[in-house]
Design a protein around this motif. Structure first.
Motif, mmCIF file in Angstrom:
data_model
loop_
_atom_site.group_PDB
_atom_site.id
_atom_site.type_symbol
_atom_site.label_atom_id
_atom_site.label_comp_id
_atom_site.label_asym_id
_atom_site.label_seq_id
_atom_site.Cartn_x
_atom_site.Cartn_y
_atom_site.Cartn_z
ATOM 1 N N LYS A 1 0.830 -1.211 0.000
ATOM 2 C CA LYS A 1 0.000 0.000 0.000
ATOM 3 C C LYS A 1 0.860 1.256 0.000
ATOM 4 C CE LYS A 1 -4.053 2.055 1.987
ATOM 5 N NZ LYS A 1 -5.354 1.657 2.492
ATOM 6 N N VAL A 2 1.893 1.305 0.851
ATOM 7 C CA VAL A 2 2.735 2.514 0.872
ATOM 8 C C VAL A 2 3.609 2.589 -0.373
ATOM 9 C CG1 VAL A 2 2.651 2.799 3.387
ATOM 10 C CG2 VAL A 2 4.560 1.534 2.355
ATOM 11 N N LEU A 3 4.005 1.444 -0.911
ATOM 12 C CA LEU A 3 4.745 1.471 -2.179
ATOM 13 C C LEU A 3 3.872 2.066 -3.280
ATOM 14 C CD1 LEU A 3 6.522 -2.016 -2.066
ATOM 15 C CD2 LEU A 3 7.614 0.235 -1.833
ATOM 16 N N ASP A 4 2.598 1.647 -3.319
ATOM 17 C CA ASP A 4 1.665 2.171 -4.321
ATOM 18 C C ASP A 4 1.407 3.663 -4.121
ATOM 19 O OD1 ASP A 4 1.493 -0.391 -5.372
ATOM 20 O OD2 ASP A 4 -0.461 -0.828 -4.446
ATOM 21 N N MET A 5 1.529 4.139 -2.887
ATOM 22 C CA MET A 5 1.325 5.561 -2.586
ATOM 23 C C MET A 5 2.551 6.401 -2.971
ATOM 24 S SD MET A 5 -0.570 5.153 1.103
ATOM 25 C CE MET A 5 -0.741 6.902 1.426
ATOM 26 N N GLY A 6 3.662 5.757 -3.332
ATOM 27 C CA GLY A 6 4.845 6.497 -3.765
ATOM 28 C C GLY A 6 5.873 6.770 -2.684
ATOM 29 N N VAL A 7 5.906 5.938 -1.633
ATOM 30 C CA VAL A 7 6.814 6.184 -0.525
ATOM 31 C C VAL A 7 8.284 6.206 -0.952
ATOM 32 C CG1 VAL A 7 7.038 3.791 0.262
ATOM 33 C CG2 VAL A 7 7.290 5.660 1.897
ATOM 34 N N LEU A 8 8.673 5.382 -1.906
ATOM 35 C CA LEU A 8 10.092 5.351 -2.299
ATOM 36 C C LEU A 8 10.523 6.679 -2.905
ATOM 37 C CD1 LEU A 8 10.418 1.752 -3.792
ATOM 38 C CD2 LEU A 8 10.879 2.524 -1.458
ATOM 39 N N ASP A 9 9.758 7.182 -3.851
ATOM 40 C CA ASP A 9 10.106 8.472 -4.470
ATOM 41 C C ASP A 9 9.960 9.619 -3.479
ATOM 42 O OD1 ASP A 9 10.725 7.335 -6.921
ATOM 43 O OD2 ASP A 9 8.733 7.690 -7.767
ATOM 44 N N GLY A 10 8.872 9.608 -2.710
ATOM 45 C CA GLY A 10 8.642 10.689 -1.751
ATOM 46 C C GLY A 10 9.737 10.775 -0.704
ATOM 47 N N ALA A 11 10.120 9.639 -0.141
ATOM 48 C CA ALA A 11 11.171 9.632 0.875
ATOM 49 C C ALA A 11 12.523 10.002 0.277
ATOM 50 C CB ALA A 11 11.229 8.272 1.565
ATOM 51 N N THR A 12 12.811 9.526 -0.917
ATOM 52 C CA THR A 12 14.076 9.879 -1.571
ATOM 53 C C THR A 12 14.156 11.384 -1.805
ATOM 54 O OG1 THR A 12 14.253 7.706 -2.616
ATOM 55 C CG2 THR A 12 15.524 9.501 -3.612
ATOM 56 N N MET A 13 13.086 11.972 -2.332
ATOM 57 C CA MET A 13 13.077 13.431 -2.549
ATOM 58 C C MET A 13 13.242 14.171 -1.224
ATOM 59 S SD MET A 13 10.266 14.232 -5.513
ATOM 60 C CE MET A 13 8.925 13.270 -4.809
ATOM 61 N N SER A 14 12.606 13.683 -0.195
ATOM 62 C CA SER A 14 12.678 14.310 1.119
ATOM 63 C C SER A 14 14.107 14.274 1.661
ATOM 64 C CB SER A 14 11.715 13.570 2.064
ATOM 65 O OG SER A 14 11.717 14.123 3.332
ATOM 66 N N ILE A 15 14.699 13.089 1.717
ATOM 67 C CA ILE A 15 16.057 12.931 2.260
ATOM 68 C C ILE A 15 17.060 13.731 1.442
ATOM 69 C CG2 ILE A 15 17.916 11.257 2.663
ATOM 70 C CD1 ILE A 15 15.591 9.186 3.179
ATOM 71 N N ASN A 16 16.875 13.798 0.146
ATOM 72 C CA ASN A 16 17.819 14.536 -0.699
ATOM 73 C C ASN A 16 17.780 16.039 -0.471
ATOM 74 O OD1 ASN A 16 19.096 12.344 -1.860
ATOM 75 N ND2 ASN A 16 17.702 12.241 -3.588
ATOM 76 N N GLN A 17 16.833 16.537 0.314
ATOM 77 C CA GLN A 17 16.797 17.962 0.673
ATOM 78 C C GLN A 17 17.738 18.295 1.834
ATOM 79 O OE1 GLN A 17 12.551 19.730 0.186
ATOM 80 N NE2 GLN A 17 12.312 17.680 1.080
ATOM 81 N N ILE A 18 18.236 17.274 2.515
ATOM 82 C CA ILE A 18 19.039 17.501 3.715
ATOM 83 C C ILE A 18 20.372 18.178 3.395
ATOM 84 C CG2 ILE A 18 20.258 16.349 5.607
ATOM 85 C CD1 ILE A 18 17.937 14.340 5.703
ATOM 86 N N ASP A 19 21.003 17.858 2.284
ATOM 87 C CA ASP A 19 22.289 18.483 1.947
ATOM 88 C C ASP A 19 22.210 20.001 1.982
ATOM 89 O OD1 ASP A 19 24.004 16.349 1.765
ATOM 90 O OD2 ASP A 19 24.000 16.252 -0.415
ATOM 91 N N ALA A 20 21.165 20.576 1.408
ATOM 92 C CA ALA A 20 21.025 22.046 1.397
ATOM 93 C C ALA A 20 20.910 22.581 2.819
ATOM 94 C CB ALA A 20 19.812 22.449 0.563
ATOM 95 N N LEU A 21 20.222 21.881 3.669
ATOM 96 C CA LEU A 21 20.081 22.292 5.066
ATOM 97 C C LEU A 21 21.430 22.221 5.779
ATOM 98 C CD1 LEU A 21 18.374 23.087 7.499
ATOM 99 C CD2 LEU A 21 17.749 20.692 7.749
ATOM 100 N N LEU A 22 22.191 21.200 5.528
ATOM 101 C CA LEU A 22 23.502 21.054 6.161
ATOM 102 C C LEU A 22 24.475 22.136 5.702
ATOM 103 C CD1 LEU A 22 23.908 17.176 6.023
ATOM 104 C CD2 LEU A 22 23.492 18.580 8.061
#
Length: 161
Positions: free
Chosen positions: A138-159
């Motif tokens: 269900k969470v895979l179908d909701m797009g969790v892989l892409d959503g989480a990847t996009m989210s985590i990839n925002q951390i570099d700018a914050l650091l």
């Protein structure tokens, strides 16, 4: 891009993310555990998060919502099970309604985050385990892989800020 690897396994009911950051474990821990820092990266770029409550201790709870570009709010909750700064964080993660109460019909994941530092570079391995293959699907179908990847990839700018 911080995310180096993403795996999902329907047999073990897991999703595993491995990310690497050019920062100390203490600094990365702060980004993952401070609610004001979380608000700057948690959620896909167009769905910013707002943490309403954040009680970072075993048995403590966090509630949050993400806001869509159209203004629709999507709630969630965490219940912390392990807090060992700056190396280990574990919590259950679920969906919430508009009043930030858990939605029992949606999947809950059991998350284990491990932070390890080597020469000023920190690797974070996150394993999310689901109670059933249906919940994981269900969470895979909701797009969790892409959503989480996009989210985590925002951390570099914050650091770098």
């Amino acid at each position: 891009m911080p995310v180096r690897d993403v795996l999902h396994d329907l047999d073990t009911l897991t999703i595993t993310f491995t990310a690497e950051f050019a920062a100390t474990a203490n600094r990365v821990w702060e980004v993952y555990t401070n609610p004001r820092q979380l608000e700057r990266w948690f959620g896909p770029p167009t769905y910013p998060a707002t943490f309403v409550d954040h009680d970072l201790r075993p048995g403590g709870r966090a509630t949050y919502f993400m806001t869509s570009p159209e203004g629709e709010k999507f709630g969630g909750w965490w219940e912390f099970t392990t807090v060992e700064a700056p190396s280990h964080l574990a919590f259950d993660d679920g969906f919430a309604d508009a009043d930030l109460h858990p939605v029992d019909t949606m999947p809950v994941s059991h998350n284990d985050y491990r932070f390890s530092e080597d020469s000023g570079t920190t690797t974070v391995v996150t394993v999310s385990t689901y109670d059933s293959a249906e919940a994981l699907q269900k969470v895979l179908d909701m797009g969790v892989l892409d959503g989480a990847t996009m989210s985590i990839n925002q951390i570099d700018a914050l650091l770098r800020a």
